[in-house]
Scaffold this motif. Structure first.
Motif, PDB file in Angstrom:
ATOM      1  N   SER A 104      49.772  43.901 154.013  1.00 40.00           N
ATOM      2  CA  SER A 104      50.122  45.278 154.369  1.00 40.00           C
ATOM      3  C   SER A 104      51.149  45.250 155.490  1.00 40.00           C
ATOM      4  O   SER A 104      50.992  44.530 156.466  1.00 40.00           O
ATOM      5  CB  SER A 104      48.871  46.029 154.828  1.00 40.00           C
ATOM      6  N   PRO A 105      52.200  46.024 155.329  1.00 37.64           N
ATOM      7  CA  PRO A 105      53.201  46.077 156.388  1.00 37.64           C
ATOM      8  C   PRO A 105      52.598  46.723 157.618  1.00 37.64           C
ATOM      9  O   PRO A 105      51.636  47.469 157.530  1.00 37.64           O
ATOM     10  CB  PRO A 105      54.304  46.950 155.786  1.00 37.64           C
ATOM     11  N   GLN A 106      53.179  46.396 158.741  1.00 39.78           N
ATOM     12  CA  GLN A 106      52.660  46.984 159.967  1.00 39.78           C
ATOM     13  C   GLN A 106      52.986  48.462 160.029  1.00 39.78           C
ATOM     14  O   GLN A 106      54.143  48.855 159.898  1.00 39.78           O
ATOM     15  CB  GLN A 106      53.299  46.254 161.149  1.00 39.78           C
ATOM     16  N   PRO A 107      51.956  49.322 160.203  1.00 33.52           N
ATOM     17  CA  PRO A 107      52.264  50.742 160.350  1.00 33.52           C
ATOM     18  C   PRO A 107      52.936  50.979 161.694  1.00 33.52           C
ATOM     19  O   PRO A 107      52.815  50.165 162.613  1.00 33.52           O
ATOM     20  CB  PRO A 107      50.887  51.405 160.288  1.00 33.52           C
ATOM     21  N   LEU A 108      53.639  52.078 161.772  1.00 31.70           N
ATOM     22  CA  LEU A 108      54.271  52.412 163.038  1.00 31.70           C
ATOM     23  C   LEU A 108      53.184  52.843 164.007  1.00 31.70           C
ATOM     24  O   LEU A 108      52.458  53.793 163.736  1.00 31.70           O
ATOM     25  CB  LEU A 108      55.259  53.549 162.792  1.00 31.70           C
ATOM     26  N   LEU A 109      53.069  52.165 165.106  1.00 38.56           N
ATOM     27  CA  LEU A 109      51.962  52.476 166.008  1.00 38.56           C
ATOM     28  C   LEU A 109      52.452  53.299 167.192  1.00 38.56           C
ATOM     29  O   LEU A 109      53.547  53.112 167.691  1.00 38.56           O
ATOM     30  CB  LEU A 109      51.305  51.183 166.499  1.00 38.56           C
ATOM     31  N   HIS A 110      51.554  54.163 167.611  1.00 39.78           N
ATOM     32  CA  HIS A 110      51.863  55.106 168.671  1.00 39.78           C
ATOM     33  C   HIS A 110      51.349  54.544 169.987  1.00 39.78           C
ATOM     34  O   HIS A 110      50.258  53.993 170.042  1.00 39.78           O
ATOM     35  CB  HIS A 110      51.162  56.419 168.334  1.00 39.78           C
ATOM     36  N   LEU A 111      52.135  54.660 171.031  1.00 41.30           N
ATOM     37  CA  LEU A 111      51.689  54.167 172.328  1.00 41.30           C
ATOM     38  C   LEU A 111      51.448  55.336 173.266  1.00 41.30           C
ATOM     39  O   LEU A 111      52.189  56.312 173.253  1.00 41.30           O
ATOM     40  CB  LEU A 111      52.760  53.259 172.950  1.00 41.30           C
ATOM     41  N   SER A 112      50.418  55.238 174.071  1.00 38.90           N
ATOM     42  CA  SER A 112      50.205  56.251 175.099  1.00 38.90           C
ATOM     43  C   SER A 112      49.237  55.693 176.118  1.00 38.90           C
ATOM     44  O   SER A 112      48.578  54.692 175.879  1.00 38.90           O
ATOM     45  CB  SER A 112      49.642  57.537 174.499  1.00 38.90           C
TER      46      SER A 112
ATOM     47  N   ARG B 197      44.860  42.409 163.978  1.00 38.93           N
ATOM     48  CA  ARG B 197      44.907  42.706 162.551  1.00 38.93           C
ATOM     49  C   ARG B 197      43.711  42.100 161.814  1.00 38.93           C
ATOM     50  O   ARG B 197      43.090  42.756 160.989  1.00 38.93           O
ATOM     51  CB  ARG B 197      46.205  42.152 161.961  1.00 38.93           C
TER      52      ARG B 197
ATOM     53  N   LEU C 100      44.821  50.625 157.205  1.00 38.44           N
ATOM     54  CA  LEU C 100      45.956  50.443 158.112  1.00 38.44           C
ATOM     55  C   LEU C 100      47.079  51.440 157.841  1.00 38.44           C
ATOM     56  O   LEU C 100      47.891  51.722 158.713  1.00 38.44           O
ATOM     57  CB  LEU C 100      46.493  49.010 158.008  1.00 38.44           C
TER      58      LEU C 100
ATOM     59  N   LYS D 235      47.320  55.293 163.150  1.00 34.17           N
ATOM     60  CA  LYS D 235      48.488  55.672 163.936  1.00 34.17           C
ATOM     61  C   LYS D 235      48.467  55.023 165.312  1.00 34.17           C
ATOM     62  O   LYS D 235      49.472  54.968 165.999  1.00 34.17           O
ATOM     63  CB  LYS D 235      48.525  57.194 164.102  1.00 34.17           C
TER      64      LYS D 235
ATOM     65  N   ALA E 249      46.917  51.087 174.319  1.00 38.46           N
ATOM     66  CA  ALA E 249      47.441  51.202 172.966  1.00 38.46           C
ATOM     67  C   ALA E 249      48.358  50.018 172.687  1.00 38.46           C
ATOM     68  O   ALA E 249      49.094  49.579 173.562  1.00 38.46           O
ATOM     69  CB  ALA E 249      48.195  52.518 172.819  1.00 38.46           C
TER      70      ALA E 249
ATOM     71  N   LEU F 216      50.223  44.756 165.632  1.00 37.16           N
ATOM     72  CA  LEU F 216      48.926  44.366 165.099  1.00 37.16           C
ATOM     73  C   LEU F 216      48.636  42.901 165.359  1.00 37.16           C
ATOM     74  O   LEU F 216      47.528  42.427 165.151  1.00 37.16           O
ATOM     75  CB  LEU F 216      48.883  44.634 163.593  1.00 37.16           C
TER      76      LEU F 216
END
Ligand code: SF4
Ligand code: SF4
Lengths: 346, 449
Positions: A8-16, B313, B323, B327, B339, B343
């Motif tokens: 699975s490709p890496q989803p775009l992850l949100h940082l906060s 991951r 996955l 988000k 955060a 992965l």
């Protein structure tokens, strides 16, 4: 090894920054609760002052919301009416008006509240003083006659007495009280007679502020939901009760009449609405625990002084406005000692 | 049985402690490749000992502590070092790390506990052993264990507090650890008490986790552990923070900027205590840890025993994470975790949880602060986050300092309750940074300008 090769490709992850979970309560839900809490007083106003009260309330609210929407569009800001704070302002403002105020005055007040007091300072949260009260003050100085000509409720008398009083017209309970004290024509028993009407609100006065019981119902709901806290309203009501008990005009603090006067003071004007809905407005009241208590006491003392020595029959509006300006300084001097702060060495 | 203790402020997140509180710890199959950074603790980086192509064994020292407040790092698999290079670190920045390919054999190095029984050994000897095993605060602090075990002589510690309340809402692997390894953890508590020469050792459990509390108090009936005491605290976040625990249990306050030793206490969480006990009894280095994997995107939340350096991951896939829907991936807990951008971020000694979220918590202001004071009520440190935010925003360092921004423990309670959804913790961090900068530029005028 025995791991599946991850495809699975890496989803775009949100940082906060944390926290990553939040309570569901928001400004919107808080305002909604305040509106719900105002319903009993709203109903009471219709019962006592009829359709005219309903109409004035609607005009004020619509003017408030309309002004906010218009300004947002004009200044290309995100539309902020959905947080419902304009509705609350409109409702509260209407509740402080006499039921027979001309509609255009009500609308003008609402526009002033939103445009000048709230939006000009940067919208919800940035206003220094309570918009509803500032608008009322604006009308008080602009149209003093219209703002003080109250009408009797449909099925009651102006000051709540079961019998009519000779020679007294268009006087709210507080005006009556003030005059009675001034002329020495003071009968505590009259007040006792009026207490019942005062509690339910069957007296003359601002359309949404007369019914102490209806306001209390809403206040209990808000206290239960934790939207208003005990400190501000109770120190406000407590201090005015205490002061008018001590300086009750009968010269005797232990007689039954001596207890009637403070009750009369608390329920006879804008104190209930002021304490639970206007003084406890989060934006314009302190945040620190002691700040809130001092704020409430300040409101109570100023109200008492205005009522006793000032030119107005009811000083709640001015008292809260004055204290609004003191909020930053109150909080500054009431800063709680943080955990672990080293105590100053003697 | 016991009166449970509480503190002022704090919050009650929903579904507290669930949903993995009752799932036994499972073993995550070791990954094909681990990435082990030399910095998994506070203090200086460890200095790397291996180079590309080296064969290492499970538990072999791959980076040695560079100073007394650093910590040793060990390999969590046996295999070949693929590279030693800068890798993205879960806390941001790039940090030197060893990338090791797992040969699947788990050939371990020989380990042994301390030579003399711990009851007779000298404290220094025990601490040396713990130091060599690379034990750090595993509840998220990452303070090397020896730092808290050798307090300055003028600060005698009389109370050892063992925190078995779990780190955060949802991150409850520690609770399972306590249930499954009660004896070892209580022994660890005795060891720490012995090292510090403390009068008492208190084991703290959450009163809502009745099974943990009862297994602890049952174990304490045993002859071996009868002089340990068990205390209950009310379920409320952040009850497991060391400052809060010290106040709840001893009514003392850790002075601002100080350590628990300044209040005569030593606070360790259950996972750390377990690691200490194992290092002393069997010399096992810290190369694996338990953590909770969960969050809305995880179909089967689990408590897992994970080798350090395992990519996040692998953890998420093992628990059936969607996955595509994810988000945000958080290392640590939902209240305090950081955060992750990738992965492939490795699990560290301080990673007590891995969570996958499908929603974005607003990171910007939706509304202005409405001055409701909820943050002030929720702050366990008696700060006024709304004012600190305003001071920070206006770069008013003097007031921010006076109102105690440096005392913030970044627990996130204030932001959790804020109805305006303001990210208050962001402002607290920024405020601390600005206060520190201002202090630095006062100390060296011109240098930091
Ligand atoms: S100000 Fe700091 S200590 Fe206080 S609630 Fe917020 S994050 Fe926690
Ligand atoms: S909780 Fe949020 S809105 Fe309320 S005072 Fe604090 S920062 Fe302002």
């Amino acid at each position: 090894m025995n791991e599946p090769v991850s495809e699975s490709p890496q989803p775009l992850l949100h940082l906060s920054t944390p926290p990553h979970i939040r309570q569901s309560e928001s400004v919107h839900t808080i305002m909604l609760s305040v509106i719900i809490a105002l319903i009993p007083a709203f109903v009471a106003s219709m019962v006592f002052f009829g359709m005219r009260a309903l109409a004035l309330t609607l005009v004020c609210t619509a003017a408030a919301v309309g002004t906010e929407a218009l300004l947002c569009i004009l200044f290309r800001k995100q539309l902020s009416t959905s947080d419902l704070s304009a509705v609350v302002t409109g409702l509260l403002f209407a509740f402080t008006l006499p039921a027979h105020l001309p509609f255009w005055m009500g609308a003008a007040g609402s526009v002033f509240a939103i445009a000048v007091v709230k939006m000009a300072f940067g919208g919800l949260g940035n206003n220094l003083v309570n918009p509803a009260l500032a608008a009322r003050a604006f009308l008080m100085v602009s149209f003093p006659a219209a703002m003080t000509s109250f009408t009797a409720p449909a099925h009651g008398t102006m000051f709540g007495l079961s019998r009519a009083l000779d020679g007294v017209t268009e006087a709210t309970p507080l005006v009556y009280f003030k005059n009675a004290l001034a002329t020495g024509n003071f009968h505590p028993l009259d007040l006792q007679d009026a207490i019942g009407s005062l509690l339910v609100g069957n007296v003359g006065g601002s359309l949404g502020a007369t019914s102490g019981i209806a306001i209390l119902l809403g206040a209990i709901f808000l206290l239960y939901k934790g939207i208003i806290r005990f400190r501000t309203p109770f120190s406000f009501i407590g201090s005015i009760f205490l002061l008018s008990w001590i300086f009750n005009g009968t010269g005797d603090v232990l007689s039954t009449e001596a207890f009637i006067v403070p009750l009369y003071q608390v329920f006879g004007g804008g104190v209930m609405l002021g304490a639970f809905f206007l003084a406890a407005d989060p934006v314009t009241s302190p945040m620190t625990p002691w700040g809130r208590i001092l704020f409430g006491i300040g409101c109570g003392v100023i109200t008492f002084l205005i009522r006793k020595y000032g030119g107005y029959a009811d000083g709640v509006c001015w008292a809260i406005l004055l204290m609004n300006f003191c909020v930053p300084i109150l909080d500054r001097y009431c800063r709680p000692r943080p955990y672990g702060e080293r105590k100053k060495r003697e | 049985m016991f009166r449970s203790l509480g503190f002022r402020g704090g919050i009650h997140p929903p579904k507290y402690k669930n949903p993995t509180a009752d799932s036994p710890i499972e073993v995550l199959p070791p990954p094909a490749k681990v990435i082990i950074p030399v910095l998994q603790h506070t203090g200086p980086c460890a200095s790397i000992l291996v180079k590309r192509g080296d064969r290492v064994r499970l538990g072999q020292l791959i980076a040695e502590p560079s100073s007394p407040d650093s910590a040793a790092v060990h390999s969590s698999v046996s295999g070949v070092v693929l590279s030693v290079a800068n890798f993205p670190h879960p806390l941001g920045a790039h940090v030197l790390a060893a990338e090791i390919e797992n040969d699947g054999q788990d050939l371990a190095v020989e380990t042994a506990g301390i030579d003399t029984p711990w009851k007779e050994a000298a404290p220094q000897e025990i601490v040396r052993k713990i130091f060599s095993c690379g034990v750090v605060g595993m509840g998220g602090t990452g303070v090397p264990a020896q730092v808290n075990l050798l307090p300055p002589a003028n600060n005698p510690v009389d109370t050892v507090i063992v925190d078995c309340t779990g780190c955060e809402p949802f991150a409850v692997a520690d609770l399972r650890l306590v249930k499954e390894h009660t004896d070892e953890i209580l022994t660890g508590a005795l060891i720490v008490r012995k090292i510090l020469g403390a009068k008492r050792a208190i084991v703290v459990a959450d009163s809502s986790a009745a099974d943990v509390a009862s297994s602890l108090s049952d174990a304490c009936k045993d002859e071996k552990f009868h002089d340990l005491s068990v205390a209950l605290v009310r379920p409320k976040y952040p009850q497991s923070d060391e400052k809060i625990l010290v106040r709840t249990l001893t009514k003392r306050e850790i002075p601002s900027g100080g350590t628990p030793a300044d209040a005569g206490c030593a606070v360790h969480n259950a996972a750390t205590i377990l690691a200490i006990a194992r290092s002393v009894l069997s010399g096992t280095p810290l190369y694996q840890r338990t953590l909770t994997a969960g969050g809305p995107c995880v179909s089967t939340p689990k408590n897992l025993l994970v080798r350090l350096g395992t990519p996040v991951r692998n953890v998420l896939e093992f628990c059936g994470t969607d996955l595509q829907r994810t988000k945000k991936v958080v290392m640590g807990g939902p209240m305090r975790g950081s955060a992750q951008a990738e992965l492939d971020a490795p699990v560290l000694k301080t990673t007590y949880g891995v969570f996958a979220f499908d929603t974005l918590v607003p990171g910007v202001r939706n509304y202005n602060c409405i001055g409701c004071g909820r943050c002030t009520r929720a702050c366990p440190m008696r700060l006024s986050p709304a004012y600190l935010m305003r001071f920070t925003d206006k770069n008013n360092v003097i007031d921010a300092q006076h109102w105690g921004v440096a005392d913030c423990i970044e627990c996130g309670s204030c932001a959790y309750v804020c109805p305006a959804k303001i990210n208050l913790v962001h402002f607290m961090k920024l405020g601390k940074y600005r206060v520190k900068n201002a202090a630095a530029s006062r100390a060296a005028p011109g240098a930091a300008a």
